[in-house]
Scaffold this active site. Structure first.
Site, PDB file in Angstrom:
ATOM      1  N   LYS A  13       0.746  -1.165   0.058  1.00 35.20           N
ATOM      2  CA  LYS A  13       0.045  -0.037  -0.123  1.00 35.20           C
ATOM      3  C   LYS A  13       1.066   1.215   0.104  1.00 35.20           C
ATOM      4  O   LYS A  13       0.765   2.306  -0.891  1.00 35.20           O
ATOM      5  CB  LYS A  13      -0.867   0.046   1.212  1.00 35.20           C
ATOM      6  CG  LYS A  13      -1.628  -1.059   1.483  1.00 35.20           C
ATOM      7  CD  LYS A  13      -2.953  -0.948   2.519  1.00 35.20           C
ATOM      8  CE  LYS A  13      -2.144  -0.878   3.750  1.00 35.20           C
ATOM      9  NZ  LYS A  13      -1.335  -2.033   4.344  1.00 35.20           N
ATOM     10  N   ARG A  88      -8.677   0.883   9.781  1.00 33.38           N
ATOM     11  CA  ARG A  88      -8.226  -0.152  10.271  1.00 33.38           C
ATOM     12  C   ARG A  88      -9.185  -1.252  10.772  1.00 33.38           C
ATOM     13  O   ARG A  88      -8.622  -2.390  11.296  1.00 33.38           O
ATOM     14  CB  ARG A  88      -7.029  -0.356  11.200  1.00 33.38           C
ATOM     15  CG  ARG A  88      -5.516   0.297  10.713  1.00 33.38           C
ATOM     16  CD  ARG A  88      -4.944  -0.848  10.165  1.00 33.38           C
ATOM     17  NE  ARG A  88      -3.538  -0.924  10.474  1.00 33.38           N
ATOM     18  CZ  ARG A  88      -2.465  -0.383  10.133  1.00 33.38           C
ATOM     19  NH1 ARG A  88      -2.618   0.874   9.287  1.00 33.38           N
ATOM     20  NH2 ARG A  88      -1.178  -0.722  10.260  1.00 33.38           N
ATOM     21  N   ARG A 127      12.415  -6.079   4.966  1.00 30.53           N
ATOM     22  CA  ARG A 127      12.171  -4.864   4.613  1.00 30.53           C
ATOM     23  C   ARG A 127      13.002  -3.764   5.459  1.00 30.53           C
ATOM     24  O   ARG A 127      13.549  -4.020   6.388  1.00 30.53           O
ATOM     25  CB  ARG A 127      11.044  -4.219   4.830  1.00 30.53           C
ATOM     26  CG  ARG A 127      10.589  -2.685   4.769  1.00 30.53           C
ATOM     27  CD  ARG A 127       9.086  -2.397   4.358  1.00 30.53           C
ATOM     28  NE  ARG A 127       8.388  -2.409   6.015  1.00 30.53           N
ATOM     29  CZ  ARG A 127       7.083  -2.235   6.153  1.00 30.53           C
ATOM     30  NH1 ARG A 127       6.441  -1.954   5.112  1.00 30.53           N
ATOM     31  NH2 ARG A 127       6.545  -2.445   7.119  1.00 30.53           N
ATOM     32  N   ARG A 160      12.353  -1.417  10.594  1.00 36.35           N
ATOM     33  CA  ARG A 160      11.382  -0.734  11.523  1.00 36.35           C
ATOM     34  C   ARG A 160      11.352  -1.915  12.549  1.00 36.35           C
ATOM     35  O   ARG A 160      11.353  -3.042  12.434  1.00 36.35           O
ATOM     36  CB  ARG A 160       9.885  -0.823  10.758  1.00 36.35           C
ATOM     37  CG  ARG A 160       9.783   0.539   9.965  1.00 36.35           C
ATOM     38  CD  ARG A 160       8.400   0.578   9.322  1.00 36.35           C
ATOM     39  NE  ARG A 160       7.443  -0.069   9.905  1.00 36.35           N
ATOM     40  CZ  ARG A 160       5.976   0.012   9.396  1.00 36.35           C
ATOM     41  NH1 ARG A 160       5.918   0.754   8.158  1.00 36.35           N
ATOM     42  NH2 ARG A 160       4.929  -0.442   9.979  1.00 36.35           N
ATOM     43  N   ARG A 171       0.783  -8.079  14.066  1.00 36.18           N
ATOM     44  CA  ARG A 171       0.211  -7.168  13.070  1.00 36.18           C
ATOM     45  C   ARG A 171      -0.800  -7.882  12.207  1.00 36.18           C
ATOM     46  O   ARG A 171      -1.786  -7.540  11.736  1.00 36.18           O
ATOM     47  CB  ARG A 171       1.315  -6.485  12.368  1.00 36.18           C
ATOM     48  CG  ARG A 171       1.779  -5.499  13.523  1.00 36.18           C
ATOM     49  CD  ARG A 171       3.215  -5.018  12.805  1.00 36.18           C
ATOM     50  NE  ARG A 171       3.072  -3.990  11.505  1.00 36.18           N
ATOM     51  CZ  ARG A 171       4.035  -4.203  10.579  1.00 36.18           C
ATOM     52  NH1 ARG A 171       5.302  -4.701  10.875  1.00 36.18           N
ATOM     53  NH2 ARG A 171       3.887  -3.578   9.641  1.00 36.18           N
TER      54      ARG A 171
HETATM   55  P1  AMP Z   1       1.716   0.919   9.427  1.00 35.11           P
HETATM   56  O1  AMP Z   1       3.136   1.750   8.831  1.00 35.11           O
HETATM   57  O2  AMP Z   1       0.403   1.103   8.458  1.00 35.11           O
HETATM   58  O3  AMP Z   1       1.928  -0.376   9.142  1.00 35.11           O
HETATM   59  O4  AMP Z   1       1.328   1.188  10.665  1.00 35.11           O
HETATM   60  C1  AMP Z   1       2.179   1.148  11.806  1.00 35.11           C
HETATM   61  C2  AMP Z   1       1.544   1.014  13.285  1.00 35.11           C
HETATM   62  O5  AMP Z   1       0.903   2.339  13.220  1.00 35.11           O
HETATM   63  C3  AMP Z   1       0.497   0.154  13.663  1.00 35.11           C
HETATM   64  O6  AMP Z   1       0.886  -1.290  13.687  1.00 35.11           O
HETATM   65  C4  AMP Z   1      -0.385   0.863  14.620  1.00 35.11           C
HETATM   66  O7  AMP Z   1       0.234   0.554  15.838  1.00 35.11           O
HETATM   67  C5  AMP Z   1      -0.137   1.945  14.059  1.00 35.11           C
HETATM   68  N1  AMP Z   1      -1.467   2.572  13.076  1.00 35.11           N
HETATM   69  C6  AMP Z   1      -1.301   2.925  11.830  1.00 35.11           C
HETATM   70  N2  AMP Z   1      -2.461   3.137  11.358  1.00 35.11           N
HETATM   71  C7  AMP Z   1      -3.447   3.040  12.439  1.00 35.11           C
HETATM   72  C8  AMP Z   1      -4.952   2.883  12.418  1.00 35.11           C
HETATM   73  N3  AMP Z   1      -5.764   3.201  11.334  1.00 35.11           N
HETATM   74  N4  AMP Z   1      -5.365   2.764  13.742  1.00 35.11           N
HETATM   75  C9  AMP Z   1      -4.678   2.492  14.700  1.00 35.11           C
HETATM   76  N5  AMP Z   1      -3.322   2.364  14.757  1.00 35.11           N
HETATM   77  C10 AMP Z   1      -2.698   2.618  13.491  1.00 35.11           C
END
Ligand code: AMP
Length: 217
Positions: A13, A88, A127, A160, A171
């Site tokens: 994404k 989410r 990654r 990360r 996750r």
């Molecule tokens: P991502 O970069 O999208 O994988 O997000 C990394 C982390 O940010 C996630 O594992 C959550 O801890 C937090 N996060 C990102 N987007 C959301 C969301 N829409 N709702 C809640 N937590 C989020």
């Protein structure tokens, strides 16, 4: 044209959002990036979100929806917006709908990225992300020209914290629980389209472009 990108962590994404920004002038709103920046800055939001990010859990809805509402309200109405990583869960999807109605915006398309589990785990575990510009690499399938250095801006590459094996599993399992109610929600609204996220990033981009131009996927 406003888009939502749905799909598991590692489904591409962020990569596609970046291409849509660079090539088609979209504005990307990534909640993951927003939280990571807040943690880096040490802001109040960052302090609250930090533990959730490290453990791979979702940041509480109230905080997340508040941050997103504010960001969307600041974006120029005529812009084309991509929401990457938000919503989410079903609650966030419903809140997003309300925000769009309040701001008189339309949600035109929701792209659901599909990628097999073992491919996701491999992508996430390998990654490496540029600490300066955010560009992603992969130690095997897309290594940088110089080890540990971003090809794009010369910044340092890092893993990360939430790309460790145990947090990846956490996750992905949250995604499995939360995603299908959202898929039904958007399917009923008639805006959902599927994307084969296992293909190369260029082919995925061309597939998305076809959908945006009104062709078949
Ligand atoms: P991502 O970069 O999208 O994988 O997000 C990394 C982390 O940010 C996630 O594992 C959550 O801890 C937090 N996060 C990102 N987007 C959301 C969301 N829409 N709702 C809640 N937590 C989020």
């Amino acid at each position: 044209m406003n888009l939502v990108l749905l799909g598991p962590p590692g489904s591409g994404k962020g990569t596609q959002a970046r291409l849509l920004v660079e090539r088609l002038g979209f504005i990307q709103l990534s909640t993951g990036d927003m939280f990571r920046e807040a943690v880096k800055r040490g802001s109040a939001i960052g302090k609250e979100a930090s533990g959730y990010l490290t453990s791979g859990k979702l940041v509480p809805d109230e905080l997340t929806v508040g941050v997103v509402r504010e960001k969307i309200s600041l974006v120029e109405k005529s812009s084309s917006l991509i929401l990457d990583g938000f919503p989410r869960n079903l609650f966030q999807a419903e809140e997003l709908r309300k925000i769009f109605i309040e701001l008189n915006l339309s949600l035109d398309l929701v792209l659901l990225f599909d990628v097999e589990r073992n491919v996701l785990v491999n992508r996430l575990a390998g990654r490496r992300v540029c600490t300066k510009c955010g560009k992603s690499f992969h130690i095997e399938s897309a290594p940088p020209r110089i080890f540990g250095i971003c090809d794009g801006c010369g910044g340092q590459l890092d893993q990360r914290k939430d790309d460790s094996r145990d947090v990846i599993e956490k996750r992905l399992s949250i995604y499995d629980t939360e995603n299908s109610p959202m898929v039904s929600f958007y399917s009923k609204l008639g805006v959902l389209r599927n994307i084969d996220g296992a293909l190369s990033q260029e082919i995925v981009f061309q597939d998305i472009k076809k959908i945006l131009l009104g062709g078949s996927s």
